[in-house]
Design a protein around this motif. Structure first.
Motif, PDB file in Angstrom:
ATOM      1  N   SER A  21       0.840  -1.193   0.000  1.00 40.42           N
ATOM      2  CA  SER A  21       0.000   0.000   0.000  1.00 40.42           C
ATOM      3  C   SER A  21       0.872   1.239   0.000  1.00 40.42           C
ATOM      4  CB  SER A  21      -0.926   0.014   1.219  1.00 40.42           C
ATOM      5  OG  SER A  21      -0.182   0.195   2.411  1.00 40.42           O
ATOM      6  N   THR A  22       0.269   2.378  -0.288  1.00 35.99           N
ATOM      7  CA  THR A  22       1.006   3.633  -0.288  1.00 35.99           C
ATOM      8  C   THR A  22       1.513   3.947   1.121  1.00 35.99           C
ATOM      9  OG1 THR A  22      -0.414   4.467  -2.050  1.00 35.99           O
ATOM     10  CG2 THR A  22       0.849   6.094  -0.815  1.00 35.99           C
ATOM     11  N   PRO A  23       2.804   4.259   1.280  1.00 39.09           N
ATOM     12  CA  PRO A  23       3.344   4.556   2.616  1.00 39.09           C
ATOM     13  C   PRO A  23       2.668   5.779   3.236  1.00 39.09           C
ATOM     14  CG  PRO A  23       5.107   4.146   1.039  1.00 39.09           C
ATOM     15  CD  PRO A  23       3.849   4.256   0.245  1.00 39.09           C
ATOM     16  N   LEU A  24       2.342   5.686   4.513  1.00 42.43           N
ATOM     17  CA  LEU A  24       1.749   6.777   5.275  1.00 42.43           C
ATOM     18  C   LEU A  24       2.661   7.096   6.461  1.00 42.43           C
ATOM     19  CD1 LEU A  24      -1.943   5.457   5.392  1.00 42.43           C
ATOM     20  CD2 LEU A  24      -1.047   7.250   3.896  1.00 42.43           C
ATOM     21  N   ARG A  25       2.592   8.332   6.925  1.00 37.65           N
ATOM     22  CA  ARG A  25       3.424   8.736   8.064  1.00 37.65           C
ATOM     23  C   ARG A  25       2.623   8.567   9.352  1.00 37.65           C
ATOM     24  NH1 ARG A  25       6.146  14.397   6.745  1.00 37.65           N
ATOM     25  NH2 ARG A  25       7.428  13.763   8.526  1.00 37.65           N
ATOM     26  N   LEU A  26       2.287   7.333   9.663  1.00 28.83           N
ATOM     27  CA  LEU A  26       1.449   7.046  10.817  1.00 28.83           C
ATOM     28  C   LEU A  26       2.192   7.298  12.129  1.00 28.83           C
ATOM     29  CD1 LEU A  26      -0.347   3.795   9.573  1.00 28.83           C
ATOM     30  CD2 LEU A  26      -0.959   6.198   9.214  1.00 28.83           C
ATOM     31  N   GLY A  27       3.501   7.075  12.117  1.00 27.17           N
ATOM     32  CA  GLY A  27       4.283   7.347  13.316  1.00 27.17           C
ATOM     33  C   GLY A  27       4.207   8.806  13.725  1.00 27.17           C
ATOM     34  N   LYS A  28       4.238   9.684  12.736  1.00 26.92           N
ATOM     35  CA  LYS A  28       4.139  11.121  13.019  1.00 26.92           C
ATOM     36  C   LYS A  28       2.759  11.458  13.580  1.00 26.92           C
ATOM     37  CE  LYS A  28       4.790  15.646  10.788  1.00 26.92           C
ATOM     38  NZ  LYS A  28       5.708  16.137  11.826  1.00 26.92           N
ATOM     39  N   GLU A  29       1.726  10.796  13.037  1.00 27.19           N
ATOM     40  CA  GLU A  29       0.362  11.060  13.511  1.00 27.19           C
ATOM     41  C   GLU A  29       0.210  10.677  14.982  1.00 27.19           C
ATOM     42  OE1 GLU A  29      -4.232   9.599  12.682  1.00 27.19           O
ATOM     43  OE2 GLU A  29      -2.747   9.492  11.063  1.00 27.19           O
ATOM     44  N   VAL A  30       0.639   9.472  15.352  1.00 23.66           N
ATOM     45  CA  VAL A  30       0.454   9.044  16.738  1.00 23.66           C
ATOM     46  C   VAL A  30       1.325   9.865  17.684  1.00 23.66           C
ATOM     47  CG1 VAL A  30       2.226   7.235  16.803  1.00 23.66           C
ATOM     48  CG2 VAL A  30       0.159   7.010  18.198  1.00 23.66           C
ATOM     49  N   GLN A  31       2.503  10.290  17.224  1.00 20.89           N
ATOM     50  CA  GLN A  31       3.355  11.140  18.060  1.00 20.89           C
ATOM     51  C   GLN A  31       2.682  12.476  18.333  1.00 20.89           C
ATOM     52  OE1 GLN A  31       6.422  10.386  19.605  1.00 20.89           O
ATOM     53  NE2 GLN A  31       5.790  12.250  20.662  1.00 20.89           N
ATOM     54  N   GLU A  32       2.032  13.044  17.321  1.00 22.30           N
ATOM     55  CA  GLU A  32       1.367  14.329  17.501  1.00 22.30           C
ATOM     56  C   GLU A  32       0.126  14.186  18.381  1.00 22.30           C
ATOM     57  OE1 GLU A  32       0.763  16.165  13.695  1.00 22.30           O
ATOM     58  OE2 GLU A  32       2.907  16.492  13.372  1.00 22.30           O
ATOM     59  N   ILE A  33      -0.554  13.035  18.286  1.00 23.87           N
ATOM     60  CA  ILE A  33      -1.682  12.775  19.183  1.00 23.87           C
ATOM     61  C   ILE A  33      -1.176  12.684  20.627  1.00 23.87           C
ATOM     62  CG2 ILE A  33      -3.410  11.071  19.867  1.00 23.87           C
ATOM     63  CD1 ILE A  33      -3.725  10.390  16.900  1.00 23.87           C
ATOM     64  N   SER A  34      -0.096  11.959  20.819  1.00 20.69           N
ATOM     65  CA  SER A  34       0.492  11.820  22.156  1.00 20.69           C
ATOM     66  C   SER A  34       0.909  13.169  22.721  1.00 20.69           C
ATOM     67  CB  SER A  34       1.690  10.877  22.097  1.00 20.69           C
ATOM     68  OG  SER A  34       2.304  10.753  23.359  1.00 20.69           O
ATOM     69  N   ASP A  35       1.538  14.005  21.867  1.00 20.00           N
ATOM     70  CA  ASP A  35       1.968  15.329  22.316  1.00 20.00           C
ATOM     71  C   ASP A  35       0.768  16.186  22.708  1.00 20.00           C
ATOM     72  OD1 ASP A  35       4.551  14.569  21.801  1.00 20.00           O
ATOM     73  OD2 ASP A  35       4.714  15.642  19.893  1.00 20.00           O
ATOM     74  N   ALA A  36      -0.307  16.081  21.907  1.00 18.33           N
ATOM     75  CA  ALA A  36      -1.507  16.870  22.198  1.00 18.33           C
ATOM     76  C   ALA A  36      -2.092  16.491  23.550  1.00 18.33           C
ATOM     77  CB  ALA A  36      -2.539  16.662  21.095  1.00 18.33           C
ATOM     78  N   LEU A  37      -2.117  15.203  23.857  1.00 18.15           N
ATOM     79  CA  LEU A  37      -2.662  14.762  25.136  1.00 18.15           C
ATOM     80  C   LEU A  37      -1.742  15.137  26.289  1.00 18.15           C
ATOM     81  CD1 LEU A  37      -3.961  11.230  24.050  1.00 18.15           C
ATOM     82  CD2 LEU A  37      -5.353  13.248  24.587  1.00 18.15           C
ATOM     83  N   GLN A  38      -0.419  15.016  26.081  1.00 19.74           N
ATOM     84  CA  GLN A  38       0.534  15.301  27.150  1.00 19.74           C
ATOM     85  C   GLN A  38       0.520  16.772  27.566  1.00 19.74           C
ATOM     86  OE1 GLN A  38       2.447  13.274  29.071  1.00 19.74           O
ATOM     87  NE2 GLN A  38       1.285  11.629  28.091  1.00 19.74           N
ATOM     88  N   ARG A  39       0.261  17.654  26.631  1.00 17.01           N
ATOM     89  CA  ARG A  39       0.276  19.075  26.958  1.00 17.01           C
ATOM     90  C   ARG A  39      -1.063  19.563  27.510  1.00 17.01           C
ATOM     91  NH1 ARG A  39      -2.743  21.997  24.008  1.00 17.01           N
ATOM     92  NH2 ARG A  39      -1.779  23.903  24.796  1.00 17.01           N
ATOM     93  N   SER A  40      -2.075  18.722  27.479  1.00 14.86           N
ATOM     94  CA  SER A  40      -3.427  19.144  27.864  1.00 14.86           C
ATOM     95  C   SER A  40      -3.601  19.183  29.384  1.00 14.86           C
ATOM     96  CB  SER A  40      -4.461  18.206  27.258  1.00 14.86           C
ATOM     97  OG  SER A  40      -4.386  16.924  27.850  1.00 14.86           O
TER      98      SER A  40
END
Length: 563
Positions: A21-40
């Motif tokens: 399948s077409t490569p996706l940057r899923l690692g970046k997505e989950v990292q940004e989700i984690s960062d969003a929760l950590q700063r909340s």
């Protein structure tokens, strides 16, 4: 007496990006989700769990083991075909809409929200929302950046203690504020909207909606790993279309001793793709093969016969991974053609014990030097004639590819262009176009296919370029039809290249204007007609020509000022 702390909400992040399948940057997505929760402010209220390369078994077990309140899937969606998970080998395994709905029906008492951050996941969202309070899907293809922006905005809001409906809206705003015009792609579905609906009804309604709205493209095929349509079609590409009986005729011919196949067609018609498949077939039959593209030769080699033949022998030797002995054979006191012939007969064809198939691509370049061309092509014809009787030369099989008509004055008995198997590659016919559309997994009606043909006819490159962009969700058929004959459209560079070359040659420009202005086939001087045809701007109708397709007519009518 202190009260017990409230239980954390678990967010289960499920990721699948199969190898095909077409490569996706899923690692970046989950990292940004984690960062969003950590700063909340409410970060202590959420627990983020991750599962990668999920199979259908992994997905079921993860929901069971983690007992999540929010399930977030990131990967590829395929509309009514479901979501693209992975199988045991890491390849695509589609899980149907019905199966996904059934899974969440089992966990309806624990899961509060499902986020499907995948292209064309609205159908799945509609079905799952029969059982889950809130489900978010995508109503068309969604870009990587838009998907990440939505996720960050969504979890920023949840981390701040906001509701799911508020978080959904903020996710859409995040896309818009990033300057990405995809803020209308995410859709929120609520259980209350589908309380009495059956999955089959939802699927039927979704299918009907897509079929009747031209502005909505069919689900893209990220899982096909679409080859860029520029250049030749790779051997392992699923999108190659056989033009029967051309391939089978070539495979049969190349097995014969002393074979010669000559492939002629305008540029971007698939000559190199066919040539490579003939070489591949030869290798499967136990032949040694060598591919030589004359575009790689320096101009000074082509203008001098002796240098051309030394380059030719050296390149073939390198392709065969043999010791280069060109200098040794060129010390002999004889003509260049005889030296070249001896090199092949006494060294190359003697050293290898199998047939040798040579693929000579873009030999048009030699046409620019008539005296050299006469000698070089005369040599190839002589080898072909030797292959009828002499054992050593029977090993040699030739495949020659060119775009231009052969205007060089070759003696009829010394030309390789009037012997062997001639292949004049045609455009795709209607059946082949339908097959190509289906290979791109576009669920088009007959009317939509006819609209595509009405713009580009059966031209292989133009078809593949259009289907490539539409299948990836980058534009709709309607948008394609509006922009294709303009420099804004997907053919902008291609059309501009031809325009520059046309206007540099006033006689060709005048001829093209004449063709564009006429509603019937036009009779041109033979050299003008064949030059325009070799460049892929017109096609023959008997002894006359017409524009290659409506795309060319519309573009050049505007750019050349034809009224």
């Amino acid at each position: 007496m202190s009260s017990s702390p409230r239980k954390k909400k678990t967010i289960l992040f499920l990721a699948a990006n199969p190898k095909n399948s077409t490569p996706l940057r899923l690692g970046k997505e989950v990292q940004e989700i984690s960062d969003a929760l950590q700063r909340s402010k409410k970060r202590d209220k959420f627990q983020l769990e991750e599962e990668w390369a999920v199979t259908h078994t992994d997905m079921r077990r993860a929901v069971l083991d983690y007992n999540p309140q929010i399930v977030h899937f990131s990967g590829h969606g395929a509309g009514e075909d479901g979501l693209a998970l992975e199988d045991e080998t890491g390849l695509i395994k589609l899980v149907s809409v019905q199966a996904l709905a059934a899974l969440f029906e089992v966990f309806m008492d624990q899961v509060e929200c499902v986020v499907l951050n995948a292209c064309y996941s609205e159908v799945q969202a509609n079905a799952i929302a029969r059982h889950i309070q809130y489900v978010i899907g995508m109503n068309k293809a969604v870009g990587d950046n838009a998907a990440r922006e939505f996720a960050v905005g969504f979890y920023d809001a949840l981390g701040a203690g906001k509701s799911i409906e508020f978080a959904y809206k903020l996710g859409c705003v995040s896309i818009s504020m990033a300057g990405i015009p995809e803020e209308l792609t995410p859709v929120l579905r609520k259980k209350s909207d589908f309380s009495d609906a059956r999955v089959s009804d939802i699927l039927e309604e979704s299918s009907s909606a897509v079929a009747n709205v031209l502005s909505l493209p069919s689900p893209p095929v990220p899982f096909l790993n679409l080859d860029n349509p520029e250049g030749s079609v790779s051997l392992d590409c699923q999108l190659y279309i056989d033009r029967l009986p051309i391939e089978s005729d070539c495979y049969q011919a190349i097995n014969k001793p002393g074979a010669l196949i000559r492939i002629k067609a305008p540029r971007k018609m698939g000559k190199t793709s066919l040539l490579q498949r003939i070489l591949h077939h030869s290798r499967e039959q136990g032949h040694q093969t060598a591919y030589l593209n004359f575009q790689s030769a320096d101009g000074n080699f082509l203008s001098n016969l002796d240098q051309l033949l030394q380059w030719f022998c050296g390149e073939i030797t390198n392709e065969l991974n043999l010791e280069d002995r060109v200098a040794e054979y060129w010390k002999q006191g004889m003509g260049s053609k005889q030296k070249c012939g001896n090199y092949f007969q006494r060294y190359l064809l003697t050293t290898i014990n199998t047939p040798l198939t040579l693929g000579l691509d873009e030999v048009d370049r030699v046409f620019q030097y008539p005296q050299v061309a006469q000698e070089f092509f005369g040599l190839l014809r002589a080898w072909h004639e030797k292959g009828k009787n002499e054992p050593a030369w029977k090993k040699l099989r030739l495949v020659i590819s060119h775009s231009k008509e052969v205007y060089i004055p070759l003696n009829i008995n010394q030309s390789p262009f009037n012997v062997g198997l001639p292949i004049d590659l045609p455009e795709f016919n209607h059946q082949e176009i339908v097959e190509l559309v289906q290979k791109h997994q576009l669920r088009w009606s007959a009317r939509q296919i006819e609209q595509l043909i009405g713009m580009v006819d059966g031209h292989p490159y133009l078809l593949r370029k259009a289907l490539y962009e539409i299948a990836r969700g980058y534009l709709t058929l309607e948008e394609f039809l509006q922009t294709a004959p303009t420099e804004e459209g997907i053919y902008g560079d291609h059309l501009r290249y031809h325009l520059i070359n046309l206007t540099a040659e006033p006689n060709l420009e005048a001829a093209m204007k004449q063709v564009i202005a006429s509603s019937v086939p036009v009779r041109l001087e033979a050299n003008l007609a064949f030059t325009l045809r070799s460049r892929g701007l017109v096609k023959l109708r008997g002894n006359d020509v017409i524009p290659l397709c409506n795309l060319c007519r519309l573009y050049f009518k505007d750019r050349l000022g034809v009224r």
